[in-house]
Scaffold this active site. Structure first.
Site, short mmCIF file in Angstrom:
data_model
loop_
_atom_site.label_atom_id
_atom_site.label_comp_id
_atom_site.label_asym_id
_atom_site.label_seq_id
_atom_site.Cartn_x
_atom_site.Cartn_y
_atom_site.Cartn_z
N CYS A 80 0.85 -1.19 0.00
CA CYS A 80 0.00 0.00 0.00
C CYS A 80 0.89 1.25 0.00
O CYS A 80 1.64 1.47 -0.94
CB CYS A 80 -0.98 -0.05 1.16
SG CYS A 80 -2.34 1.15 0.98
N HIS A 182 -3.64 -4.84 -0.53
CA HIS A 182 -3.23 -5.45 0.74
C HIS A 182 -3.29 -6.98 0.60
O HIS A 182 -4.36 -7.57 0.75
CB HIS A 182 -4.17 -5.02 1.87
CG HIS A 182 -3.98 -3.60 2.28
ND1 HIS A 182 -3.09 -3.23 3.26
CD2 HIS A 182 -4.57 -2.46 1.85
CE1 HIS A 182 -3.13 -1.91 3.42
NE2 HIS A 182 -4.02 -1.42 2.58
N GLU A 184 -2.34 -9.11 2.72
CA GLU A 184 -2.72 -9.67 4.02
C GLU A 184 -4.22 -9.60 4.27
O GLU A 184 -4.72 -10.20 5.23
CB GLU A 184 -1.95 -8.96 5.14
CG GLU A 184 -2.45 -7.58 5.53
CD GLU A 184 -2.03 -6.46 4.60
OE1 GLU A 184 -2.27 -5.29 4.96
OE2 GLU A 184 -1.47 -6.74 3.53
#
Length: 202
Positions: A80, A182, A184
């Site tokens: 990001c 992202h 994750e």
């Protein structure tokens, strides 16, 4: 056993990245210690917020030089805002120098659609990269951003998405990788990307 250093410079969502890496069985160390960054097998640079604030904090902690040096020796993944900081400069709030690990700049997305760009969007892969091994064209990942990287070299763009205009979703320059989205927070696709990154320096 080796580890991936997750850079703590006051602007990253460290917990979600750490949790994802732990889930994959990949050892991590949250740190702002240059020595631990030097000893790590790989480095993740997370980030949320505004480009100038994050760049100032990197410089204020003395980590800028460490990261640029380590980028020549091991894989680094910016996530990001962390990806945006890899570029030469950003134009958010004010012009500000980045880490200069990827040629180009960071600009506001020129789209007629609502900003910030929030939610799931699909990827296309203009250039091959080991970061996306096993990831199918059209796979969806999770974005939250209003600014995006504009790479000087098209060969550095390893993933794109469409948000009314083509938006750079991921870049690579040697050992340096960046994901605007992202991983994750991107389910199984994101976990595979992190797994791929974790295997780059094995």
């Amino acid at each position: 056993m080796g580890y991936t250093a997750i850079v703590d410079y006051g602007v990253g969502n460290l917990k979600s990245v750490t949790n994802a890496m732990d889930y994959l069985g990949l050892n991590t160390c949250i740190t702002n210690d240059p020595k631990e960054l030097e000893l790590a097998d790989a480095i993740i640079l997370p980030g949320v917020g505004a480009f100038p604030d994050a760049a100032d904090k990197l410089r204020g902690t003395g980590l800028e030089q460490v990261l640029t040096t380590q980028a020549e020796q091991k894989p680094i993944l910016g996530i990001c805002l962390g990806m945006q900081l890899l570029f030469e400069q950003g134009e958010e709030v004010r012009e500000c120098k980045g880490l200069n690990l990827v040629s180009g700049c960071v600009r506001k997305i020129e789209t007629s659609l609502k900003l910030p760009h929030i939610g799931w969007n699909s990827l296309s892969f203009p250039n091959p990269s080991p970061l996306f091994a096993g990831i199918e064209e059209g796979s969806y990942v999770y974005f939250v951003h209003s600014f995006c990287g504009v790479a000087s070299d098209p060969a550095a763009v390893i993933a794109q998405t469409d948000y009314g205009v083509s938006v750079v979703a991921a870049v690579q320059n040697g050992n340096v990788y960046g994901c605007q989205f992202h991983p994750e927070k991107s389910g199984e696709v994101g976990l595979q990307i992190l797994r791929n990154f974790g295997g780059l320096n094995v």
